[in-house]
Write a protein that holds these residues in place. Structure first.
Motif: not given
Length: 325
Positions: A127, A183, A205
């Motif tokens: 991320t 995603h 996220d």
């Protein structure tokens, strides 16, 4: 839809540079030439450009230029569907664990890609994304509208700072490819703020957008009055479309400029600016701005910014469906 490839394959690369383009052949050629000049070991990088229905021979020019380059260059073509659709095609074609998004007018400094790779080595979480710097060219000096179009606020933010999803700008942004695919990619229905909308979804996220100003590109985007003011219309329509799609984001979208008479989100200062512009009429305000631009560019810029915001507010109200609250 067709795909053409150029350059030389060196196996799976470490990073894929993904670039949408539309009718900017000469600038796109400068973009890939700067990438071919990166200070990287062979095989580290591939470049995937997606021609979004250009009519100026972009794809053929990229193919011809890429054949002379050491860097693997792929050019995909599609009917005009917008930058987000082009980015999604590039993501699907990518072979690398890292995706570096550039605009076709982002001209990379020689060490830009290496700095993105260094940042991700230091921040390996899926991320963690990295936003590089974007500078105006030094020569020739940028004109008034290039300066107005350029966001100088990021330049003063510290290196390593998490800038948040509102800085998920695809002019010079690297992301783990697995996160993008997990995603579902960009929303192809948006034609402005299309990148930060995806950033907001990724923020759920745990997305971090880490500032890396040493990963520098130059923004080579000639701009005139009509082009700059036209962005106000596009941005206003996009904010309205985003709100209709996700009404629960109203407060966050107001922070992005969703100032609307229909919604009651227009601040008193905006009402005053709109009243003045209505009294003057836009042509008169433009006449004043053009006169000022000759001798007092800072004063002209202030008038143009007021015009821009007023046009954006009108575009938002025009794009919102009747009765939408």
């Amino acid at each position: 839809m067709t795909a053409v490839a150029a350059g030389h394959s060196h196996g799976a690369p470490a990073i894929s540079v993904l670039i949408p383009t539309f009718n900017r052949r000469e600038i796109a050629l400068r973009c890939i030439a700067a990438l071919d000049a990166q200070q990287l070991p062979p095989g580290t990088m591939e470049v995937i450009m997606v021609d979004d229905g250009s009519s100026d021979g972009t794809a053929a020019a990229i193919l011809a230029a890429g054949a002379r380059m050491a860097t693997p260059i792929t050019c995909l073509t599609q009917s005009n569907a917008g930058a987000n659709a082009a980015r999604n095609r590039a993501i699907a074609a990518s072979r690398a664990p890292l995706a570096l998004f550039l605009n076709d007018d982002s001209i990379a400094a020689p060490g830009m890609v290496a700095e993105h790779l260094r940042q991700h080595a230091a921040h390996p979480a899926e991320t963690d994304a990295v936003l590089g710097g974007l500078l105006l060219p030094e020569a020739p000096p940028p004109g008034l509208f290039e300066v107005l179009h350029h966001d100088a606020a990021l330049a003063v933010r510290p290196a390593g700072e998490d800038l948040g999803w509102r800085a998920f700008y695809t002019f010079n942004l690297s992301v783990k490819t697995s996160l993008l695919r997990r995603h579902g990619g960009f929303n192809p229905d948006l034609r402005w703020h299309e990148d930060i909308e995806f950033g907001r979804r990724l923020s759920a996220d745990g997305l971090r957008v880490l500032h890396a100003p040493a990963a520098t590109a130059v923004h080579l985007h000639p701009m005139n009055e009509a082009g700059w003011l036209g962005i106000a219309d596009r941005e206003g329509r996009a904010l309205a479309a985003w709100l209709v799609h996700e009404p629960g984001l109203r407060d966050e979208l107001v922070q992005l400029g969703l100032h609307s008479l229909k919604l009651g989100t227009r601040a008193p200062r905006h009402a005053m600016a709109d009243l003045v512009l209505k009294l003057l009429t836009e042509p008169a305000a433009l006449w004043v701005a053009r006169r000022l631009a000759r001798r007092q560019p800072k004063a002209a810029a202030a008038v143009y910014r007021k015009l821009f915001q007023a046009r954006k507010r009108r575009a938002i109200d025009a794009a919102l469906p009747d009765g939408f609250v």
